[in-house]
Enzyme design. Sequence first.
Site, mmCIF file in Angstrom:
data_model
loop_
_atom_site.group_PDB
_atom_site.id
_atom_site.type_symbol
_atom_site.label_atom_id
_atom_site.label_comp_id
_atom_site.label_asym_id
_atom_site.label_seq_id
_atom_site.Cartn_x
_atom_site.Cartn_y
_atom_site.Cartn_z
ATOM 1 N N CYS A 129 0.816 -1.219 0.000
ATOM 2 C CA CYS A 129 0.000 0.000 0.000
ATOM 3 C C CYS A 129 0.848 1.267 0.000
ATOM 4 C CB CYS A 129 -0.942 0.000 1.204
ATOM 5 S SG CYS A 129 -0.108 0.219 2.792
ATOM 6 N N CYS A 149 13.846 0.041 12.229
ATOM 7 C CA CYS A 149 13.300 0.853 13.322
ATOM 8 C C CYS A 149 11.912 1.310 12.871
ATOM 9 C CB CYS A 149 14.230 2.039 13.570
ATOM 10 S SG CYS A 149 13.755 3.054 14.967
HETATM 11 ZN ZN LIG Z 1 0.447 -1.839 3.679
#
Ligand SMILES: [Zn+2]
Length: 163
Positions: A129, A149
């Site tokens: 996405c 991180c």
């Molecule tokens: Zn995603």
Amino acid sequence: MTERDDSNPENQSPEEPSACGLPSNANIDAPGSVSRSDEEWKQALTPDQYRVLRQQGTEPPFSNSFWNNKSEGVYNCAGCGTPLFSSETKFDSGTGWPSFFDAVDLEHVGTTVDSSHGMSRTEAHCKTCGGHLGHVFPDGPKPTGLRYCINSASLAFTEESPQ
Ligand SMILES: [Zn+2]
């Protein structure tokens, strides 16, 4: 019961902010299968999730959902549900953000160079996405030597009992 710990060795030095603590301005190119308009993302996500995933923001260390989560399971993208990280590769980096030395599948986690704030950092995002996750640093433990991180706000945790 009073507890004095003014000699606490875990004092963080405020002069050395972790580079995870700065927002990003990377040009994320993730032609993934989940694509929504900005308005649709705003509807689908919480304000914190939207700020991190869609605006490349960051969250405070030690004050987020998963930095100290020790449960077994899978961390999925909060935007689209793609599995991104596993508790098996999570480690205590001391930064106050959930940290992993590897991704579940490099087909799911993309990276791009982020040169904002006068630094050259490697930005990490969900390939499905295009949601911003955090950064990757070359100071992680073996076997990869990498430290992902990651902002808790970009993750949705699914607890699983070990096989
Ligand atoms: Zn995603």
